[in-house]
Design a protein around this motif. Structure first.
Motif, PDB file in Angstrom:
ATOM      1  N   MET A   1      -1.253 -33.567 -60.280  1.00  0.00           N
ATOM      2  CA  MET A   1      -2.696 -33.328 -60.176  1.00  0.00           C
ATOM      3  C   MET A   1      -3.413 -34.654 -59.939  1.00  0.00           C
ATOM      4  N   GLU A   2      -4.570 -34.567 -59.327  1.00  0.00           N
ATOM      5  CA  GLU A   2      -5.426 -35.741 -59.140  1.00  0.00           C
ATOM      6  C   GLU A   2      -6.642 -35.582 -60.050  1.00  0.00           C
ATOM      7  N   TYR A   3      -7.200 -36.717 -60.465  1.00  0.00           N
ATOM      8  CA  TYR A   3      -8.350 -36.690 -61.370  1.00  0.00           C
ATOM      9  C   TYR A   3      -9.433 -37.615 -60.826  1.00  0.00           C
ATOM     10  N   ARG A   4     -10.679 -37.217 -61.017  1.00  0.00           N
ATOM     11  CA  ARG A   4     -11.804 -38.035 -60.566  1.00  0.00           C
ATOM     12  C   ARG A   4     -12.852 -38.091 -61.667  1.00  0.00           C
ATOM     13  N   ASN A   5     -13.565 -39.214 -61.730  1.00  0.00           N
ATOM     14  CA  ASN A   5     -14.654 -39.352 -62.697  1.00  0.00           C
ATOM     15  C   ASN A   5     -15.893 -38.613 -62.209  1.00  0.00           C
ATOM     16  N   LEU A   6     -16.637 -38.044 -63.152  1.00  0.00           N
ATOM     17  CA  LEU A   6     -17.906 -37.411 -62.797  1.00  0.00           C
ATOM     18  C   LEU A   6     -19.002 -38.470 -62.778  1.00  0.00           C
ATOM     19  N   GLY A   7     -19.603 -38.661 -61.607  1.00  0.00           N
ATOM     20  CA  GLY A   7     -20.678 -39.642 -61.470  1.00  0.00           C
ATOM     21  C   GLY A   7     -20.271 -41.002 -61.955  1.00  0.00           C
ATOM     22  N   ASP A   8     -21.150 -41.622 -62.767  1.00  0.00           N
ATOM     23  CA  ASP A   8     -20.848 -42.955 -63.308  1.00  0.00           C
ATOM     24  C   ASP A   8     -20.316 -42.863 -64.734  1.00  0.00           C
ATOM     25  N   ASP A  10     -17.379 -41.794 -67.836  1.00  0.00           N
ATOM     26  CA  ASP A  10     -15.944 -42.011 -68.028  1.00  0.00           C
ATOM     27  C   ASP A  10     -15.226 -40.665 -68.190  1.00  0.00           C
ATOM     28  N   LEU A  11     -15.923 -39.579 -67.843  1.00  0.00           N
ATOM     29  CA  LEU A  11     -15.332 -38.244 -67.963  1.00  0.00           C
ATOM     30  C   LEU A  11     -14.496 -37.936 -66.720  1.00  0.00           C
ATOM     31  N   GLN A  12     -13.187 -37.918 -66.919  1.00  0.00           N
ATOM     32  CA  GLN A  12     -12.273 -37.608 -65.816  1.00  0.00           C
ATOM     33  C   GLN A  12     -11.954 -36.124 -65.835  1.00  0.00           C
ATOM     34  N   VAL A  13     -12.067 -35.496 -64.670  1.00  0.00           N
ATOM     35  CA  VAL A  13     -11.770 -34.063 -64.568  1.00  0.00           C
ATOM     36  C   VAL A  13     -10.728 -33.838 -63.477  1.00  0.00           C
ATOM     37  N   SER A  14     -10.015 -32.727 -63.605  1.00  0.00           N
ATOM     38  CA  SER A  14      -9.001 -32.417 -62.591  1.00  0.00           C
ATOM     39  C   SER A  14      -9.695 -31.982 -61.307  1.00  0.00           C
ATOM     40  N   ILE A  73      -4.080 -27.076 -77.927  1.00  0.00           N
ATOM     41  CA  ILE A  73      -4.072 -28.237 -77.020  1.00  0.00           C
ATOM     42  C   ILE A  73      -4.953 -29.313 -77.667  1.00  0.00           C
ATOM     43  N   PRO A  74      -4.477 -30.565 -77.755  1.00  0.00           N
ATOM     44  CA  PRO A  74      -5.344 -31.623 -78.313  1.00  0.00           C
ATOM     45  C   PRO A  74      -6.675 -31.642 -77.559  1.00  0.00           C
ATOM     46  N   ARG A  75      -7.777 -31.644 -78.310  1.00  0.00           N
ATOM     47  CA  ARG A  75      -9.107 -31.480 -77.702  1.00  0.00           C
ATOM     48  C   ARG A  75      -9.406 -32.524 -76.632  1.00  0.00           C
ATOM     49  N   ASP A  76      -8.907 -33.755 -76.813  1.00  0.00           N
ATOM     50  CA  ASP A  76      -9.216 -34.798 -75.828  1.00  0.00           C
ATOM     51  C   ASP A  76      -8.375 -34.689 -74.559  1.00  0.00           C
ATOM     52  N   LYS A  77      -7.496 -33.696 -74.510  1.00  0.00           N
ATOM     53  CA  LYS A  77      -6.649 -33.494 -73.313  1.00  0.00           C
ATOM     54  C   LYS A  77      -7.210 -32.419 -72.392  1.00  0.00           C
ATOM     55  N   VAL A  78      -8.325 -31.816 -72.780  1.00  0.00           N
ATOM     56  CA  VAL A  78      -8.930 -30.755 -71.968  1.00  0.00           C
ATOM     57  C   VAL A  78     -10.431 -31.019 -71.861  1.00  0.00           C
ATOM     58  N   GLN A  79     -11.007 -30.689 -70.712  1.00  0.00           N
ATOM     59  CA  GLN A  79     -12.439 -30.898 -70.509  1.00  0.00           C
ATOM     60  C   GLN A  79     -13.123 -29.531 -70.352  1.00  0.00           C
ATOM     61  N   TYR A 183     -35.242 -38.103 -66.942  1.00  0.00           N
ATOM     62  CA  TYR A 183     -35.191 -37.885 -68.394  1.00  0.00           C
ATOM     63  C   TYR A 183     -33.779 -37.941 -68.983  1.00  0.00           C
ATOM     64  N   ILE A 184     -32.795 -37.939 -68.118  1.00  0.00           N
ATOM     65  CA  ILE A 184     -31.409 -37.937 -68.592  1.00  0.00           C
ATOM     66  C   ILE A 184     -30.530 -38.474 -67.474  1.00  0.00           C
ATOM     67  N   ASN A 185     -29.373 -39.008 -67.822  1.00  0.00           N
ATOM     68  CA  ASN A 185     -28.449 -39.450 -66.770  1.00  0.00           C
ATOM     69  C   ASN A 185     -27.617 -38.260 -66.301  1.00  0.00           C
ATOM     70  N   LEU A 186     -28.017 -37.711 -65.180  1.00  0.00           N
ATOM     71  CA  LEU A 186     -27.264 -36.581 -64.607  1.00  0.00           C
ATOM     72  C   LEU A 186     -25.997 -37.117 -63.973  1.00  0.00           C
ATOM     73  N   VAL A 187     -24.856 -36.495 -64.273  1.00  0.00           N
ATOM     74  CA  VAL A 187     -23.627 -36.957 -63.636  1.00  0.00           C
ATOM     75  C   VAL A 187     -23.175 -36.036 -62.509  1.00  0.00           C
ATOM     76  N   SER A 188     -23.721 -34.801 -62.476  1.00  0.00           N
ATOM     77  CA  SER A 188     -23.198 -33.861 -61.475  1.00  0.00           C
ATOM     78  C   SER A 188     -24.166 -32.733 -61.142  1.00  0.00           C
ATOM     79  N   ASN A 189     -23.879 -32.110 -60.006  1.00  0.00           N
ATOM     80  CA  ASN A 189     -24.581 -30.902 -59.573  1.00  0.00           C
ATOM     81  C   ASN A 189     -23.513 -29.923 -59.104  1.00  0.00           C
TER      82      ASN A 189
END
Length: 331
Positions: A1-8, A10-14, A73-79, A183-189
């Protein structure tokens, strides 16, 4: 699988994320809960660590299924990516449409994202998901009755409390994104994007590239249209929303099928299904961070995840796009 960060962030998603709308059954002709749980687990085993759900999907059912699937599943292993702002148990905000729940009972859907409502929805989602935080919290649809500032300040409060890690939006245009980002740092749409629905390329994509916002493409297979399995005369189960969409008119099924036949040899050469080729093309498009792909059973989940194994050259992507540009659907 490949993973990419959302916006700026540190949240990496598949790059292929499990879209759990169909798993909730609502508007898809029902659900088989145990099959949906197996589908999420099978996807996870192949590296699909991110799941996108929402309270409205089955009026809590999809979130409950997600919570059941990630137990152990360990919580930090799933988004977990979920949403707020579509109420079936509240009559505030803007009326959206009439629907039926999974029991066939009439329900009225409202778009509402007032401060107290957002906070309550978050608490309800955390309970259904069986977790103490949500990785990405997204407004499901714009709510014209509530100032964007009020909504985003509510999410900012949830982030301060540690109940939410990052804020996203869904179905926002550029102007709405600009307002929310004050008002907030949006990372995605999260927006609809597929081979036959590319209108965001005009404005949302350039804005997101310029401002380092991620695009989560939903319905990349256009609800099954681009799998090559739907032919003219296709009959949908009762309660399946696709029956009324123009994409599935016989003439459009015929035209789409003709396009898919042109790219089929490339899929065969790659030892891939048409659906897998379409998913790979989608995540190769400029500005598209991830593709949300639904599955209702284990087999579909495994097939979707395997799309990541396909490699496409620039020439092959150009060939697919050139053929695609000849396709015209009738609205």
């Amino acid at each position: 699988m490949e993973y990419r960060n959302l916006g700026d962030s540190d949240l990496q998603v598949s790059v292929i994320t499990f879209g759990a709308w169909a798993a909730g059954g609502w508007m898809w002709g029902g659900t088989e809960r145990s099959e949906a749980v197996k589908a999420i687990k099978a996807a996870y085993d192949l590296g699909v660590t991110s799941i996108d759900t929402a309270p409205i999907y089955g009026q809590g059912t999809s979130e409950e299924i997600t919570g059941e699937a990630i137990k152990g599943i360990p919580r930090d292993k799933v988004q977990i990516l979920t949403k707020y702002g579509m109420r079936w148990n509240e009559t505030k905000g803007a009326f959206a449409f009439k629907s039926k729940n999974n029991n066939g009972e009439d329900i009225d859907i409202y778009k509402y994202a007032g401060k107290e409502s957002v906070i309550k929805e978050c608490e309800d989602s955390l309970k259904r998901l069986g977790t103490d935080y949500i990785d990405l919290y997204q407004i499901h649809w714009p709510d014209v009755t509530t100032p964007i500032q009020e909504t985003m300040e509510a999410v900012a409060k949830l982030i301060e409390q540690g109940k939410v890690r990052y804020a996203g939006v869904c179905n926002y245009n550029v102007e709405q994104m600009q307002e929310a980002n004050k008002y907030i740092n949006l990372v995605s749409n999260q927006v609809p994007y597929s081979m036959v629905k590319r209108d965001i390329e005009k404005d949302v994509v350039p804005y997101c590239i310029e401002h380092n916002k991620s695009i989560l493409a939903y319905s990349p297979l256009e609800r099954g249209l681009l799998t090559g399995k739907m032919k003219p005369g296709h009959h949908f189960a009762e309660g399946d929303h696709r029956a009324g969409l123009y994409f599935f008119k016989d003439e459009n099924l015929k035209r789409t099928d003709a396009f898919l036949e042109k790219i089929k040899p490339l899929a065969e050469e790659k030892k891939a299904s048409l659906g897998q080729l379409v998913i790979r093309w989608t995540i190769e498009q400029p500005g598209i961070t991830i593709a949300l792909v639904g599955a209702r059973n284990e087999k579909q989940a495994v097939q979707n995840a395997a799309a990541i194994n396909i490699q496409l050259s620039k020439d092959e992507i150009s060939f697919i796009t050139a053929e695609l540009n000849k396709l015209e659907l009738i609205k």
